[in-house]
Enzyme design. Sequence first.
Site, PDB file in Angstrom:
ATOM      1  N   ASP A  64      -3.813   1.356  11.656  1.00  0.00           N
ATOM      2  CA  ASP A  64      -3.430   1.930  10.366  1.00  0.00           C
ATOM      3  C   ASP A  64      -4.485   1.524   9.352  1.00  0.00           C
ATOM      4  OD1 ASP A  64      -2.417   2.871   8.038  1.00  0.00           O
ATOM      5  OD2 ASP A  64      -0.647   1.572   7.969  1.00  0.00           O
ATOM      6  N   SER A  99       0.873  -1.183   0.000  1.00  0.00           N
ATOM      7  CA  SER A  99       0.000   0.000   0.000  1.00  0.00           C
ATOM      8  C   SER A  99       0.904   1.226   0.000  1.00  0.00           C
ATOM      9  CB  SER A  99      -0.951  -0.010   1.203  1.00  0.00           C
ATOM     10  OG  SER A  99      -0.266   0.171   2.412  1.00  0.00           O
ATOM     11  N   HIS A 113      -3.331  -6.247   2.603  1.00  0.00           N
ATOM     12  CA  HIS A 113      -2.431  -7.250   3.200  1.00  0.00           C
ATOM     13  C   HIS A 113      -3.117  -8.577   3.483  1.00  0.00           C
ATOM     14  CE1 HIS A 113       0.354  -3.825   4.832  1.00  0.00           C
ATOM     15  NE2 HIS A 113       0.435  -3.990   3.539  1.00  0.00           N
ATOM     16  N   ASP A 164       1.623   8.450   6.778  1.00  0.00           N
ATOM     17  CA  ASP A 164       2.464   7.478   6.062  1.00  0.00           C
ATOM     18  C   ASP A 164       2.413   7.803   4.568  1.00  0.00           C
ATOM     19  OD1 ASP A 164       3.653   5.288   4.893  1.00  0.00           O
ATOM     20  OD2 ASP A 164       2.179   3.819   5.544  1.00  0.00           O
ATOM     21  N   GLU A 206      -4.473  -2.379   9.309  1.00  0.00           N
ATOM     22  CA  GLU A 206      -3.673  -2.872  10.448  1.00  0.00           C
ATOM     23  C   GLU A 206      -4.306  -2.519  11.786  1.00  0.00           C
ATOM     24  OE1 GLU A 206       0.357  -1.380   9.977  1.00  0.00           O
ATOM     25  OE2 GLU A 206       0.234  -1.728   7.808  1.00  0.00           O
ATOM     26  N   GLU A 209      -2.833   5.902  12.165  1.00  0.00           N
ATOM     27  CA  GLU A 209      -1.960   6.217  11.029  1.00  0.00           C
ATOM     28  C   GLU A 209      -2.802   6.212   9.757  1.00  0.00           C
ATOM     29  OE1 GLU A 209       1.216   3.326  10.678  1.00  0.00           O
ATOM     30  OE2 GLU A 209       1.248   3.578   8.504  1.00  0.00           O
ATOM     31  N   LYS A 221       7.012  -0.148  14.428  1.00  0.00           N
ATOM     32  CA  LYS A 221       6.057  -1.210  14.068  1.00  0.00           C
ATOM     33  C   LYS A 221       6.742  -2.148  13.088  1.00  0.00           C
ATOM     34  CE  LYS A 221       3.420   0.647  10.109  1.00  0.00           C
ATOM     35  NZ  LYS A 221       2.101   0.711   9.481  1.00  0.00           N
ATOM     36  N   HIS A 237       8.503  -1.142   9.275  1.00  0.00           N
ATOM     37  CA  HIS A 237       8.838  -2.148   8.265  1.00  0.00           C
ATOM     38  C   HIS A 237       7.958  -1.935   7.041  1.00  0.00           C
ATOM     39  CE1 HIS A 237       5.241  -4.924   9.437  1.00  0.00           C
ATOM     40  NE2 HIS A 237       4.957  -3.651   9.569  1.00  0.00           N
ATOM     41  N   GLU A 253       1.587  -9.469   7.152  1.00  0.00           N
ATOM     42  CA  GLU A 253       2.458  -9.026   8.238  1.00  0.00           C
ATOM     43  C   GLU A 253       2.342  -9.912   9.477  1.00  0.00           C
ATOM     44  OE1 GLU A 253       1.949  -4.774   8.721  1.00  0.00           O
ATOM     45  OE2 GLU A 253       2.931  -4.413   6.797  1.00  0.00           O
ATOM     46  N   LYS A 272       9.907   5.182   6.895  1.00  0.00           N
ATOM     47  CA  LYS A 272      10.282   3.976   6.145  1.00  0.00           C
ATOM     48  C   LYS A 272      11.461   4.346   5.265  1.00  0.00           C
ATOM     49  CE  LYS A 272       5.575   2.058   5.537  1.00  0.00           C
ATOM     50  NZ  LYS A 272       4.339   2.233   4.712  1.00  0.00           N
TER      51      LYS A 272
HETATM   52  P1  PGA Z   1       3.101  -1.461   2.910  1.00  0.00           P
HETATM   53  O1  PGA Z   1       2.147  -1.068   4.109  1.00  0.00           O
HETATM   54  O2  PGA Z   1       4.433  -1.805   3.428  1.00  0.00           O
HETATM   55  O3  PGA Z   1       2.391  -2.582   2.235  1.00  0.00           O
HETATM   56  O4  PGA Z   1       3.149  -0.242   1.998  1.00  0.00           O
HETATM   57  C1  PGA Z   1       2.606  -0.665   5.350  1.00  0.00           C
HETATM   58  C2  PGA Z   1       1.854   0.553   5.822  1.00  0.00           C
HETATM   59  O5  PGA Z   1       0.918   1.024   5.166  1.00  0.00           O
HETATM   60  O6  PGA Z   1       2.204   1.089   6.871  1.00  0.00           O
HETATM   61 ZN    ZN Z   2       0.691   2.795   6.743  1.00  0.00          ZN
END
Ligand code: PGA
Ligand code: ZN
Length: 431
Positions: A254, A52, A166, A322, A175, A295, A398, A375, A216, A347
């Site tokens: 999230d 995502s 996911h 994010d 999430e 998030e 996270k 991650h 995840e 990230k």
């Molecule tokens: P992604 O999702 O690593 O699949 O982009 C993680 C997130 O949205 O925090």
């Molecule tokens: Zn996110």
Amino acid sequence: MTPASSAAAGTVHISRVDALEILDSRGRPTLQVAVTLARGARGVAGVPSGASTGSKEATERRDGDRSRYSGLGVLDVLCAVHGEIADLLRSRAWRDLAEIDAALIELDGTPGKARLGANAIVGVSMACACALASAEGRELWDWLTPPGVAPRLPVPHFNVINGGVHASNPLDFQEFMIAPLGAGSLPEAIRAGAEVYGALRDLLAGRGHGTGLGDEGGFAPRLSEPEEVLYLLTAAIDQAGYIAGPGGVAIALDPAASEFRGDGYYTVAGQRLTSADMIERYAEITQRFPVWLIEDGLAEDDWDGWEALTERLGRKIQLVGDDIFVTNPAIIREAISRGVGNAALIKVNQIGTVTETLEAMAICRRGGYAQFVSHRSGETTDTFIADLATGAGCGELKTGAPARGERVAKYNRLLEIAAAEEHLPYGLARD
Ligand code: PGA
Ligand code: ZN
């Protein structure tokens, strides 16, 4: 020589840059990069990959050859590392990581690292960081600690229910995490995470829900209403013997709302909602459940909605950007000036170099924004982010469920650091 400090310790020469096409945790190709310094120190990095993704993330390059890995191969990226990048890195002496990263950015020459591929550049940058730390005989977390910042062990945010892109269940929110904010130490936090995860498995199974996992490592039951999941999660925290809330185990969400917004509306469990409806929904959720962080509650292109969300809930909970900020120093600066959110997800592969990641974190610190290191859904057993979160002293990380090797590798690295460094405090940076 810290990541961005200059000359004091002299210069280094890089003698080898190697790359390998390996698999990530979703069975897709990614890169492993190894950098060797002339004096023998070596750093290795595995490159993560998201599902995502924010539209303004640095560009992940793939071969596009449908006859291999459905076009997802990274052989061209590998060639770039072995060729142009290795030639550049071996061609001269380097003062520090900042100089290496700046040269990589210049060599690429595009704003989003699209020519060489952000996956090539980030792997090289991370491997260089590891090699430089090792050359100085320092632990990576210590080497990554910026001047004037106190390192600390972060609160692990375990993603225990997976939805969105996911998982294949009908859950729109991506999430649902548990955060042992009230734990007395990192090992106690890891234990709480694993115990609640176990209680949740029993609870789901006892109610006839599936306990299959998402990308995840969280469970992916066939549920669609976020409140139903929050109810189960609160019950699991309770059944595991913890207090559900900031004094014990809190909840973080999230939703990854960019993924369920289309033609100006958000679709949650089949209902079409405006930004204002979503904000109302979140306000109710934070009243009914011990949710301390949201998030990407709204989409990356909904800046007005984000402003309203921050106005409404920004004093009560942490609102993390994010997809909307993509670890980009310029975007984070704009967000701070507009009062959008109060925290940034961090990230490394979203921006593409370790130096820019540290810059994004420094901008957050100066602007009073929290930093939540993360991650990706596609991971390797690389543990760089555990050291980054600890060294940067941000207090939050996270990295998925307390299950599955690629997620557990990071949590185990935190346990290792905690065991070796008893003086490091644990918990949120505001403590
Ligand atoms: P992604 O999702 O690593 O699949 O982009 C993680 C997130 O949205 O925090
Ligand atoms: Zn996110």
